[in-house]
Design a protein around this motif. Sequence first.
Motif, mmCIF file in Angstrom:
data_model
loop_
_atom_site.group_PDB
_atom_site.id
_atom_site.type_symbol
_atom_site.label_atom_id
_atom_site.label_comp_id
_atom_site.label_asym_id
_atom_site.label_seq_id
_atom_site.Cartn_x
_atom_site.Cartn_y
_atom_site.Cartn_z
ATOM 1 N N CYS A 1 0.837 -1.190 0.000
ATOM 2 C CA CYS A 1 0.000 0.000 0.000
ATOM 3 C C CYS A 1 0.874 1.242 0.000
ATOM 4 C CB CYS A 1 -0.885 0.018 1.248
ATOM 5 S SG CYS A 1 -2.060 -1.338 1.276
ATOM 6 N N SER A 2 0.309 2.323 -0.424
ATOM 7 C CA SER A 2 0.999 3.600 -0.448
ATOM 8 C C SER A 2 0.187 4.603 0.347
ATOM 9 C CB SER A 2 1.148 4.064 -1.891
ATOM 10 O OG SER A 2 1.613 5.390 -1.927
ATOM 11 N N LYS A 3 0.864 5.603 0.920
ATOM 12 C CA LYS A 3 0.161 6.664 1.618
ATOM 13 C C LYS A 3 -0.673 7.489 0.636
ATOM 14 C CE LYS A 3 3.954 7.509 4.683
ATOM 15 N NZ LYS A 3 4.863 8.499 5.164
ATOM 16 N N ASP A 4 -0.191 7.594 -0.595
ATOM 17 C CA ASP A 4 -0.849 8.389 -1.612
ATOM 18 C C ASP A 4 -1.753 7.493 -2.448
ATOM 19 O OD1 ASP A 4 0.402 10.524 -4.313
ATOM 20 O OD2 ASP A 4 -1.615 10.151 -3.550
ATOM 21 N N ASP A 5 -3.067 7.665 -2.305
ATOM 22 C CA ASP A 5 -4.016 6.845 -3.052
ATOM 23 C C ASP A 5 -4.067 7.224 -4.528
ATOM 24 O OD1 ASP A 5 -4.714 5.460 -0.803
ATOM 25 O OD2 ASP A 5 -6.378 6.798 -0.303
ATOM 26 N N ASP A 6 -3.445 8.331 -4.879
ATOM 27 C CA ASP A 6 -3.524 8.845 -6.234
ATOM 28 C C ASP A 6 -2.160 8.749 -6.915
ATOM 29 O OD1 ASP A 6 -4.581 12.031 -7.649
ATOM 30 O OD2 ASP A 6 -4.747 9.985 -8.414
ATOM 31 N N ASN A 7 -1.511 7.564 -6.852
ATOM 32 C CA ASN A 7 -0.193 7.389 -7.459
ATOM 33 C C ASN A 7 -0.276 7.583 -8.961
ATOM 34 O OD1 ASN A 7 1.310 6.954 -5.230
ATOM 35 N ND2 ASN A 7 1.341 4.739 -5.388
ATOM 36 N N LYS A 8 0.453 8.564 -9.449
ATOM 37 C CA LYS A 8 0.527 8.820 -10.874
ATOM 38 C C LYS A 8 1.959 8.591 -11.304
ATOM 39 C CE LYS A 8 -2.993 12.337 -10.476
ATOM 40 N NZ LYS A 8 -3.205 13.731 -10.218
ATOM 41 N N PRO A 9 2.192 8.046 -12.487
ATOM 42 C CA PRO A 9 3.552 7.859 -12.965
ATOM 43 C C PRO A 9 4.294 9.192 -13.026
ATOM 44 C CG PRO A 9 1.998 6.678 -14.355
ATOM 45 C CD PRO A 9 1.198 7.543 -13.426
ATOM 46 N N ALA A 10 5.619 9.117 -12.863
ATOM 47 C CA ALA A 10 6.447 10.317 -12.938
ATOM 48 C C ALA A 10 6.305 10.958 -14.306
ATOM 49 C CB ALA A 10 7.905 9.956 -12.673
ATOM 50 N N SER A 11 6.205 12.289 -14.336
ATOM 51 C CA SER A 11 6.024 12.992 -15.601
ATOM 52 C C SER A 11 7.357 13.321 -16.263
ATOM 53 C CB SER A 11 5.214 14.263 -15.374
ATOM 54 O OG SER A 11 5.892 15.098 -14.460
ATOM 55 N N LYS A 12 8.470 13.047 -15.585
ATOM 56 C CA LYS A 12 9.796 13.270 -16.156
ATOM 57 C C LYS A 12 10.752 12.205 -15.634
ATOM 58 C CE LYS A 12 11.547 16.296 -12.575
ATOM 59 N NZ LYS A 12 12.586 17.266 -12.336
ATOM 60 N N SER A 13 11.900 12.088 -16.266
ATOM 61 C CA SER A 13 12.883 11.109 -15.807
ATOM 62 C C SER A 13 13.538 11.596 -14.509
ATOM 63 C CB SER A 13 13.943 10.870 -16.882
ATOM 64 O OG SER A 13 14.699 12.044 -17.089
ATOM 65 N N HIS A 14 14.104 10.643 -13.754
ATOM 66 C CA HIS A 14 14.761 10.953 -12.491
ATOM 67 C C HIS A 14 16.054 10.162 -12.375
ATOM 68 C CE1 HIS A 14 11.370 13.133 -10.714
ATOM 69 N NE2 HIS A 14 10.596 12.223 -11.270
ATOM 70 N N LYS A 15 17.018 10.709 -11.633
ATOM 71 C CA LYS A 15 18.261 10.025 -11.312
ATOM 72 C C LYS A 15 18.070 9.348 -9.953
ATOM 73 C CE LYS A 15 20.653 11.889 -14.730
ATOM 74 N NZ LYS A 15 21.111 11.143 -15.855
ATOM 75 N N VAL A 16 18.283 8.028 -9.896
ATOM 76 C CA VAL A 16 18.042 7.263 -8.674
ATOM 77 C C VAL A 16 19.314 6.529 -8.263
ATOM 78 C CG1 VAL A 16 16.702 5.381 -7.647
ATOM 79 C CG2 VAL A 16 15.610 6.969 -9.238
ATOM 80 N N ILE A 17 19.623 6.571 -6.974
ATOM 81 C CA ILE A 17 20.736 5.818 -6.392
ATOM 82 C C ILE A 17 20.210 5.109 -5.151
ATOM 83 C CG2 ILE A 17 22.977 5.950 -5.245
ATOM 84 C CD1 ILE A 17 23.617 8.382 -6.945
ATOM 85 N N PHE A 18 20.590 3.848 -5.001
ATOM 86 C CA PHE A 18 20.255 3.059 -3.818
ATOM 87 C C PHE A 18 21.524 2.896 -2.990
ATOM 88 C CE2 PHE A 18 17.592 1.679 -7.352
ATOM 89 C CZ PHE A 18 16.322 1.812 -6.823
ATOM 90 N N LYS A 19 21.408 3.036 -1.662
ATOM 91 C CA LYS A 19 22.567 2.888 -0.776
ATOM 92 C C LYS A 19 22.208 1.993 0.396
ATOM 93 C CE LYS A 19 24.656 7.358 -1.755
ATOM 94 N NZ LYS A 19 25.273 8.554 -1.172
ATOM 95 N N ALA A 20 23.202 1.201 0.839
ATOM 96 C CA ALA A 20 23.030 0.364 2.032
ATOM 97 C C ALA A 20 24.234 0.566 2.945
ATOM 98 C CB ALA A 20 22.901 -1.098 1.646
ATOM 99 N N THR A 21 23.954 0.630 4.247
ATOM 100 C CA THR A 21 25.003 0.773 5.250
ATOM 101 C C THR A 21 24.711 -0.181 6.388
ATOM 102 O OG1 THR A 21 25.170 3.128 4.698
ATOM 103 C CG2 THR A 21 26.225 2.397 6.739
ATOM 104 N N ALA A 22 25.695 -1.019 6.709
ATOM 105 C CA ALA A 22 25.562 -1.967 7.819
ATOM 106 C C ALA A 22 26.501 -1.546 8.945
ATOM 107 C CB ALA A 22 25.899 -3.378 7.350
ATOM 108 N N SER A 23 26.184 -1.971 10.154
ATOM 109 C CA SER A 23 27.011 -1.629 11.310
ATOM 110 C C SER A 23 28.362 -2.340 11.237
ATOM 111 C CB SER A 23 26.278 -1.983 12.597
ATOM 112 O OG SER A 23 25.929 -3.354 12.597
ATOM 113 N N THR A 24 29.307 -1.843 12.005
ATOM 114 C CA THR A 24 30.661 -2.380 12.052
ATOM 115 C C THR A 24 30.646 -3.878 12.334
ATOM 116 O OG1 THR A 24 31.458 -0.262 12.862
ATOM 117 C CG2 THR A 24 32.905 -2.158 13.197
ATOM 118 N N GLY A 25 31.455 -4.620 11.577
ATOM 119 C CA GLY A 25 31.549 -6.059 11.753
ATOM 120 C C GLY A 25 30.536 -6.851 10.950
#
Length: 127
Positions: free
Chosen positions: A20-44
């Motif tokens: 589910c989404s908070k926004d009930d009116d999800n519309k596709p993006a009207s323009k392109s976007h630059k996306v980066i995914f990042k992950a960080t884990a604790s020491t060890g």
Amino acid sequence: MKFLRNALLALMLASAFTGCSKDDDNKPASKSHKVIFKATASTGSNISVAVYAYDANQTTATSLTGTTWTSPEITVPAGTVMATAAVSASGANASSSLKVQIYVDGELKKEGTSTGQILSASVSYGF
């Protein structure tokens, strides 16, 4: 063990698309976007697998090591509905943590976390 972890990541990724989404009116993006995914884990801890996608375009990064991971920058086309990522890691102890983030056009949009020795965090963002 590796099959189980990959199956879990696939399930998490699939559930992100049907969630589910908070926004009930999800519309596709009207323009392109630059996306980066990042992950960080604790020491060890050790990040091992990352699955990231926009709409039905999925990429899996395997044989990862270390406490940080960053995807290449992806240009998602106009009309994209959803970006999502799921990351798996091994924690050093029960208080270990993993954080997964989505950046869109340089701005942090969403974050997911996990704690424990078996770490699996996911995050999704609707455009």
